[in-house]
Motif scaffolding. Structure first.
Motif, mmCIF file in Angstrom:
data_model
loop_
_atom_site.group_PDB
_atom_site.id
_atom_site.type_symbol
_atom_site.label_atom_id
_atom_site.label_comp_id
_atom_site.label_asym_id
_atom_site.label_seq_id
_atom_site.Cartn_x
_atom_site.Cartn_y
_atom_site.Cartn_z
ATOM 1 N N LEU B 12 0.849 -1.200 0.000
ATOM 2 C CA LEU B 12 0.000 0.000 0.000
ATOM 3 C C LEU B 12 0.881 1.245 0.000
ATOM 4 N N GLY B 13 1.896 1.226 0.862
ATOM 5 C CA GLY B 13 2.825 2.358 0.941
ATOM 6 C C GLY B 13 3.512 2.604 -0.392
ATOM 7 N N ASP B 14 3.921 1.504 -1.044
ATOM 8 C CA ASP B 14 4.574 1.651 -2.354
ATOM 9 C C ASP B 14 3.613 2.239 -3.387
ATOM 10 N N GLN B 15 2.362 1.788 -3.308
ATOM 11 C CA GLN B 15 1.383 2.306 -4.269
ATOM 12 C C GLN B 15 1.180 3.812 -4.070
ATOM 13 N N LEU B 16 1.117 4.223 -2.804
ATOM 14 C CA LEU B 16 0.972 5.659 -2.508
ATOM 15 C C LEU B 16 2.159 6.440 -3.056
ATOM 16 N N SER B 17 3.334 5.892 -2.821
ATOM 17 C CA SER B 17 4.541 6.565 -3.268
ATOM 18 C C SER B 17 4.574 6.667 -4.800
ATOM 19 N N ASP B 18 4.115 5.614 -5.480
ATOM 20 C CA ASP B 18 4.026 5.656 -6.950
ATOM 21 C C ASP B 18 3.087 6.763 -7.409
ATOM 22 N N ILE B 19 1.939 6.858 -6.741
ATOM 23 C CA ILE B 19 0.972 7.887 -7.146
ATOM 24 C C ILE B 19 1.575 9.269 -6.908
ATOM 25 N N ALA B 20 2.247 9.436 -5.768
ATOM 26 C CA ALA B 20 2.860 10.739 -5.467
ATOM 27 C C ALA B 20 3.907 11.091 -6.526
ATOM 28 N N GLN B 56 -5.286 5.318 -8.197
ATOM 29 C CA GLN B 56 -5.980 5.571 -6.930
ATOM 30 C C GLN B 56 -7.049 4.508 -6.711
ATOM 31 N N ASN B 57 -7.768 4.221 -7.767
ATOM 32 C CA ASN B 57 -8.821 3.225 -7.684
ATOM 33 C C ASN B 57 -8.271 1.848 -7.290
ATOM 34 N N ASP B 58 -7.159 1.460 -7.913
ATOM 35 C CA ASP B 58 -6.515 0.182 -7.576
ATOM 36 C C ASP B 58 -6.143 0.149 -6.097
ATOM 37 N N LEU B 59 -5.539 1.244 -5.638
ATOM 38 C CA LEU B 59 -5.117 1.291 -4.245
ATOM 39 C C LEU B 59 -6.327 1.168 -3.315
ATOM 40 N N SER B 87 -4.794 8.635 -0.586
ATOM 41 C CA SER B 87 -4.993 8.436 -2.025
ATOM 42 C C SER B 87 -6.002 9.453 -2.564
ATOM 43 N N THR B 88 -7.004 9.780 -1.756
ATOM 44 C CA THR B 88 -7.974 10.808 -2.175
ATOM 45 C C THR B 88 -7.280 12.158 -2.370
ATOM 46 N N SER B 89 -6.422 12.529 -1.419
ATOM 47 C CA SER B 89 -5.734 13.824 -1.533
ATOM 48 C C SER B 89 -4.799 13.848 -2.741
ATOM 49 N N LEU B 90 -4.087 12.742 -2.940
ATOM 50 C CA LEU B 90 -3.173 12.689 -4.085
ATOM 51 C C LEU B 90 -3.938 12.785 -5.402
ATOM 52 N N GLU B 91 -5.085 12.141 -5.431
ATOM 53 C CA GLU B 91 -5.883 12.186 -6.656
ATOM 54 C C GLU B 91 -6.322 13.625 -6.941
ATOM 55 N N ARG B 92 -6.675 14.364 -5.886
ATOM 56 C CA ARG B 92 -7.047 15.778 -6.050
ATOM 57 C C ARG B 92 -5.850 16.593 -6.536
ATOM 58 N N MET B 93 -4.672 16.274 -6.039
ATOM 59 C CA MET B 93 -3.480 16.998 -6.508
ATOM 60 C C MET B 93 -3.296 16.769 -8.003
ATOM 61 N N SER B 187 -3.923 30.737 -9.576
ATOM 62 C CA SER B 187 -3.331 30.899 -8.252
ATOM 63 C C SER B 187 -4.013 29.986 -7.241
ATOM 64 N N ARG B 188 -5.321 29.920 -7.336
ATOM 65 C CA ARG B 188 -6.081 29.050 -6.445
ATOM 66 C C ARG B 188 -5.664 27.581 -6.643
ATOM 67 N N PHE B 189 -5.467 27.162 -7.886
ATOM 68 C CA PHE B 189 -5.082 25.765 -8.142
ATOM 69 C C PHE B 189 -3.707 25.466 -7.539
ATOM 70 N N PHE B 190 -2.747 26.366 -7.769
ATOM 71 C CA PHE B 190 -1.414 26.147 -7.202
ATOM 72 C C PHE B 190 -1.487 26.111 -5.669
ATOM 73 N N GLU B 191 -2.319 26.969 -5.131
ATOM 74 C CA GLU B 191 -2.419 27.048 -3.668
ATOM 75 C C GLU B 191 -3.059 25.783 -3.074
ATOM 76 N N ARG B 192 -4.108 25.301 -3.694
ATOM 77 C CA ARG B 192 -4.789 24.107 -3.177
ATOM 78 C C ARG B 192 -3.899 22.866 -3.263
ATOM 79 N N PHE B 193 -3.097 22.807 -4.291
ATOM 80 C CA PHE B 193 -2.180 21.674 -4.448
ATOM 81 C C PHE B 193 -1.314 21.549 -3.189
#
Lengths: 218, 218
Positions: B12-20, B56-59, B87-93, B187-193
Motif C-alpha cells: 500500500l505504501g509503495d502504491q501511494l509513493s508511486d501515485i505521489a 488511486q482506484n486500484d489502491l 490516495s484521495t488527496s493525491l488524486e485531487r493533486m 493561483s487558487r489551483f497552485f495554492e490548493r495543491f
C-alpha cells in the motif's frame, strides 16, 4: 451482536444526515451574508464550521471503531468506508460555505458580487442549497430518484459558472480587477460545492445499488 | 499470515509513493505547459490524469480488500484508513495539475499568466513540485523532518497566493478581466495543491508518531 452492529450502521447514516443538514444551513446562511453584506451572519457561518469539522471527526472515529471492533465485510464494509468518504466531502462543502462567508467579511461593508452577477450567484447558491437538502433527504429515504435530481442541479450550476466567465469577458464588464478576482473565486466556491454534493450522491447510489455509475447522467 | 499482511501494508505504501511520483511529474509538466503555452504538453498532462485516477482506484480496492480479509486493528487499521485518505488527496493533486494544463489549453496560443505574475507562478509551482517530491521521499523514508519542510513550503505558497491578490488590486494592473479571472483560478489551483500536500504529510506524520499535530508548524 449482529443487531447492535446494524444499529451502529444506522447511527453512521444518521450522523451523515446531521452533517448534511448543518452543511445545508451553512450554505444557506453563507449565501445570505454574501448577498446582503451581513458581516455578523458571515461570522456566524465561519464560527459554525468548527462544529461541522468536529462532527466529521466524531463520525470518522466511530467508523474506525466499527471497523476495529466488528470487522465488517462485503456491503457492510463498503458502507463504513463510504461513510468515511462522504464525511470528507461534506466537510469540504462546509469549508466552501465558510469561504463564501470569508469573502463577505473580507469585502465588508461592500458586497462581494458585482451588480451584473448578483442574480447568477443567487441561482447558483439556491441550487447548492437544494443539492444539500436533497442529500439529507437521500440519506434519510434512500430514494434514488434524488440522485439524478442532484446531478441535474449540478449541471445547471456548472453552466452558471461557465456563464460567469462569459460575462466577465464582455466589453461592458466594468468591475475592478480586485472585484473580478473575488467574483471568480466566489463562482469557483459555489461550483465546487455542487461537485462535492454529486460525489456524495454517487456514493449513496453505489451503496444502495452496488453499481458505480461512472458517468453521472445530466 | 501475519508476514503476508505486513507485506500488503508495505505494498500500500509503495502504491501511494508511486501515485505521489506521478503527481510530481504531472505538476512539473503542467507548470511547464502553462509557462511556455505548450498545448501539446498540456494535452499530455490532461491525458495522464486518468492513470493517476486508475492507480488511486486500484489502491482503494486493495485497501478495502485488506480490511475485509485481514480485519486489521489498532495501528494497522489506522494505516489502511490513512492510505485511503491519502490516495484521495493525491488524486485531487493530480486534478489540480490537470486544471493548470486545462487553463493552458483554454488560452492557447496565448500564455495564461499576465506578465507581472509569471515569476510568482514559477515560484508557486516550484514549491508545489518540491512538496510533491518530498511526499514521495517521506513515504519512502518516513523521515519526519520532511513534514515540517512541507508545511513551510505550503506557508510560502500561501503568501505568494495572497501576494497575487495584492498585485491584481494595484492601479498599474492592466490585464483584461478575462485574464484576471484566469490568473485568479491559476493561483487558487497552485495554492490548493500545496494544501493537499500538507494534508498527506500530516497523515504520514500521524501514522508514524500516533500523534495528530492539530496546527501545522510553519
Amino acid at each position: 451482536m449482529r443487531k447492535l452492529f446494524q444499529d451502529d450502521l444506522h447511527n453512521l447514516g444518521d450522523q451523515l444526515s446531521d452533517i448534511a443538514a448543518l452543511v445545508t444551513e451553512a450554505m444557506e446562511k453563507a449565501y445570505r451574508s454574501f448577498e446582503t453584506a451581513d458581516v455578523q451572519l458571515a461570522e456566524e457561518v465561519i464560527a459554525a464550521d468548527a462544529r461541522i469539522d468536529s462532527k466529521q471527526n466524531d463520525l470518522d472515529e466511530k467508523a474506525i471503531e466499527l471497523l476495529a471492533l466488528q470487522g465488517p465485510v462485503a456491503s457492510d464494509l463498503r458502507l463504513v468506508v463510504g461513510a468515511l468518504r462522504m464525511s470528507t466531502s461534506l466537510e469540504r462543502m462546509g469549508d466552501l460555505a465558510r469561504h463564501i462567508a470569508q469573502l463577505t467579511r473580507l469585502r465588508y461593508p461592500d458586497p462581494v458580487a458585482p451588480a451584473p452577477l448578483v442574480t447568477v450567484y443567487r441561482d447558483m447558491a439556491a441550487k447548492d442549497v437544494e443539492i444539500a437538502r436533497k442529500l439529507v433527504e437521500l440519506m434519510d429515504t434512500r430514494e434514488l430518484g434524488l440522485v439524478s435530481e442532484i446531478f441535474a442541479l449540478n449541471e445547471q450550476i456548472n453552466e452558471l459558472h461557465a456563464g460567469i466567465f462569459t460575462t466577465i469577458a464582455k466589453p461592458e464588464w466594468d468591475a475592478s480587477p480586485a472585484s473580478t478576482a473575488d467574483a471568480t473565486l466566489a463562482s469557483r466556491f459555489f461550483e465546487r460545492f455542487g461537485d462535492h454534493g454529486v460525489s456524495v450522491a454517487r456514493k449513496v447510489q453505489y451503496l444502495v445499488t452496488g453499481e458505480w455509475e461512472a458517468k453521472p447522467v445530466a
